[in-house]
Design a protein around this motif. Sequence first.
Motif, mmCIF file in Angstrom:
data_model
loop_
_atom_site.group_PDB
_atom_site.id
_atom_site.type_symbol
_atom_site.label_atom_id
_atom_site.label_comp_id
_atom_site.label_asym_id
_atom_site.label_seq_id
_atom_site.Cartn_x
_atom_site.Cartn_y
_atom_site.Cartn_z
ATOM 1 N N PHE A 1 34.054 -7.857 23.726
ATOM 2 C CA PHE A 1 33.768 -6.895 22.660
ATOM 3 C C PHE A 1 34.806 -5.784 22.707
ATOM 4 N N PHE A 2 35.265 -5.348 21.530
ATOM 5 C CA PHE A 2 36.104 -4.157 21.398
ATOM 6 C C PHE A 2 35.368 -3.199 20.469
ATOM 7 N N PHE A 3 34.688 -2.216 21.039
ATOM 8 C CA PHE A 3 33.937 -1.239 20.255
ATOM 9 C C PHE A 3 34.868 -0.083 19.904
ATOM 10 N N LYS A 4 35.017 0.193 18.610
ATOM 11 C CA LYS A 4 36.036 1.142 18.175
ATOM 12 C C LYS A 4 35.681 2.590 18.463
ATOM 13 N N ALA A 5 34.463 2.993 18.158
ATOM 14 C CA ALA A 5 34.128 4.417 18.302
ATOM 15 C C ALA A 5 32.671 4.587 18.699
ATOM 16 N N PRO A 6 32.284 4.144 19.904
ATOM 17 C CA PRO A 6 30.897 4.353 20.337
ATOM 18 C C PRO A 6 30.609 5.841 20.494
ATOM 19 N N SER A 7 29.337 6.194 20.396
ATOM 20 C CA SER A 7 28.955 7.607 20.445
ATOM 21 C C SER A 7 28.940 8.151 21.868
ATOM 22 N N PHE A 8 29.180 7.316 22.863
ATOM 23 C CA PHE A 8 29.201 7.746 24.257
ATOM 24 C C PHE A 8 30.592 7.484 24.818
ATOM 25 N N SER A 9 30.946 8.209 25.848
ATOM 26 C CA SER A 9 32.261 8.024 26.450
ATOM 27 C C SER A 9 32.198 7.638 27.924
ATOM 28 N N SER A 10 31.070 7.860 28.571
ATOM 29 C CA SER A 10 30.952 7.542 29.990
ATOM 30 C C SER A 10 30.862 6.036 30.202
ATOM 31 N N LEU A 11 31.620 5.533 31.167
ATOM 32 C CA LEU A 11 31.539 4.124 31.533
ATOM 33 C C LEU A 11 30.567 3.892 32.681
ATOM 34 N N GLY A 12 30.068 4.969 33.266
ATOM 35 C CA GLY A 12 29.226 4.844 34.439
ATOM 36 C C GLY A 12 27.737 4.819 34.155
ATOM 37 N N ASN A 13 27.331 4.919 32.878
ATOM 38 C CA ASN A 13 25.911 4.884 32.532
ATOM 39 C C ASN A 13 25.493 3.433 32.317
ATOM 40 N N TYR A 14 24.955 2.815 33.360
ATOM 41 C CA TYR A 14 24.687 1.385 33.318
ATOM 42 C C TYR A 14 23.531 1.020 32.391
ATOM 43 N N THR A 15 22.687 1.981 32.033
ATOM 44 C CA THR A 15 21.607 1.685 31.085
ATOM 45 C C THR A 15 22.166 1.293 29.718
ATOM 46 N N ILE A 16 23.384 1.740 29.410
ATOM 47 C CA ILE A 16 24.034 1.370 28.152
ATOM 48 C C ILE A 16 24.262 -0.136 28.098
ATOM 49 N N TYR A 17 24.738 -0.707 29.197
ATOM 50 C CA TYR A 17 25.028 -2.134 29.228
ATOM 51 C C TYR A 17 23.744 -2.956 29.239
ATOM 52 N N ALA A 18 22.725 -2.462 29.941
ATOM 53 C CA ALA A 18 21.438 -3.159 29.944
ATOM 54 C C ALA A 18 20.844 -3.179 28.534
ATOM 55 N N SER A 19 21.021 -2.093 27.791
ATOM 56 C CA SER A 19 20.537 -2.029 26.421
ATOM 57 C C SER A 19 21.248 -3.048 25.534
ATOM 58 N N LEU A 20 22.580 -3.143 25.676
ATOM 59 C CA LEU A 20 23.342 -4.107 24.881
ATOM 60 C C LEU A 20 22.947 -5.533 25.237
ATOM 61 N N GLN A 21 22.743 -5.802 26.505
ATOM 62 C CA GLN A 21 22.312 -7.122 26.946
ATOM 63 C C GLN A 21 20.972 -7.487 26.315
ATOM 64 N N ASP A 22 20.040 -6.546 26.299
ATOM 65 C CA ASP A 22 18.723 -6.784 25.711
ATOM 66 C C ASP A 22 18.839 -7.034 24.206
ATOM 67 N N GLN A 23 19.692 -6.274 23.525
ATOM 68 C CA GLN A 23 19.892 -6.473 22.088
ATOM 69 C C GLN A 23 20.456 -7.856 21.787
ATOM 70 N N LEU A 24 21.406 -8.289 22.607
ATOM 71 C CA LEU A 24 22.002 -9.611 22.406
ATOM 72 C C LEU A 24 20.965 -10.719 22.587
ATOM 73 N N MET A 25 20.155 -10.632 23.632
ATOM 74 C CA MET A 25 19.169 -11.678 23.869
ATOM 75 C C MET A 25 18.121 -11.728 22.759
ATOM 76 N N LYS A 26 17.697 -10.587 22.279
ATOM 77 C CA LYS A 26 16.730 -10.569 21.177
ATOM 78 C C LYS A 26 17.333 -11.201 19.925
ATOM 79 N N PHE A 27 18.598 -10.910 19.667
ATOM 80 C CA PHE A 27 19.261 -11.487 18.502
ATOM 81 C C PHE A 27 19.384 -13.002 18.630
ATOM 82 N N PHE A 28 19.825 -13.486 19.806
ATOM 83 C CA PHE A 28 20.006 -14.925 19.986
ATOM 84 C C PHE A 28 18.689 -15.678 19.861
ATOM 85 N N ARG A 29 17.628 -15.099 20.392
ATOM 86 C CA ARG A 29 16.318 -15.754 20.285
ATOM 87 C C ARG A 29 15.841 -15.802 18.833
ATOM 88 N N LYS A 30 16.017 -14.701 18.124
ATOM 89 C CA LYS A 30 15.599 -14.660 16.726
ATOM 90 C C LYS A 30 16.404 -15.636 15.880
#
Length: 245
Positions: free
Chosen positions: A127-156
């Motif tokens: 993924f190349f995200f152009k302008a996310p609203s966050f800048s920190s790379l150390g907030n791991y909850t961001i990645y867990a959220s994206l992972q959850d969104q992807l799985m919900k989309f694939f299942r649907k």
Amino acid sequence: MQSTNLGGELPVDFFSIPQLQNVDLSDNRINGTLSIGSNPSTQLQLVDLRTNQIASFTQRRQYSIELILVDNPLCMESGVTDKYCSLPTTTNASYSTPPNNCVPPSCSSGLVSSPNCQCAFPYMGSFFFKAPSFSSLGNYTIYASLQDQLMKFFRKANLPVDSVALKNPSRNLDDYLVINLEVYPSPGPSFNRTGIVGLGFALSNQTFKPTKDFNTYVFMSTNYDNFLPGNIFLYDTAFNSYEKS
């Protein structure tokens, strides 16, 4: 707002806007003296003002944000060595989706252990995200959220996905957020061609829509050469792997 022909001097109050995290006003006609002020937003992490006409900066030793002033008159002064007068190097965060309460097996050559600890051939890309609203790379909850969104989309979308893994988030020189993605098949160790077409369409054509925090993106996939037509695989629970029948 890069390359929008914006001119003039930036007001100090601009940097005090609540929840302001990233400022990209590069390649414009901003001039005068830059002052971030004594009360910038507590969330402000990046100010990119490269390629403008800024002549001076009042707080050269009094700021903690990442500031980029390359290709401004103040950086063309003789003997200038300030950090903001050099392009930042690519930054990375050490992150990989953890296993889901299981012990990763030792997979044979070419196979990769999924978050559900099954050896498989994942579909991979970035993924190349152009302008996310966050800048920190150390907030791991961001990645867990994206992972959850992807799985919900694939299942649907009824796509044959067992799990997804996100790895090695980084910022490239264009300040895009880059995240590597691995998508694992279900069932069996490999996707068939129909599954790959479905995944490619969903990601490359942006059918998948992440939350607004991630903003727009481009997805670049790698070639998937692990189709196994005509082979039947049985899952061996003793060795936590697939064996060809």
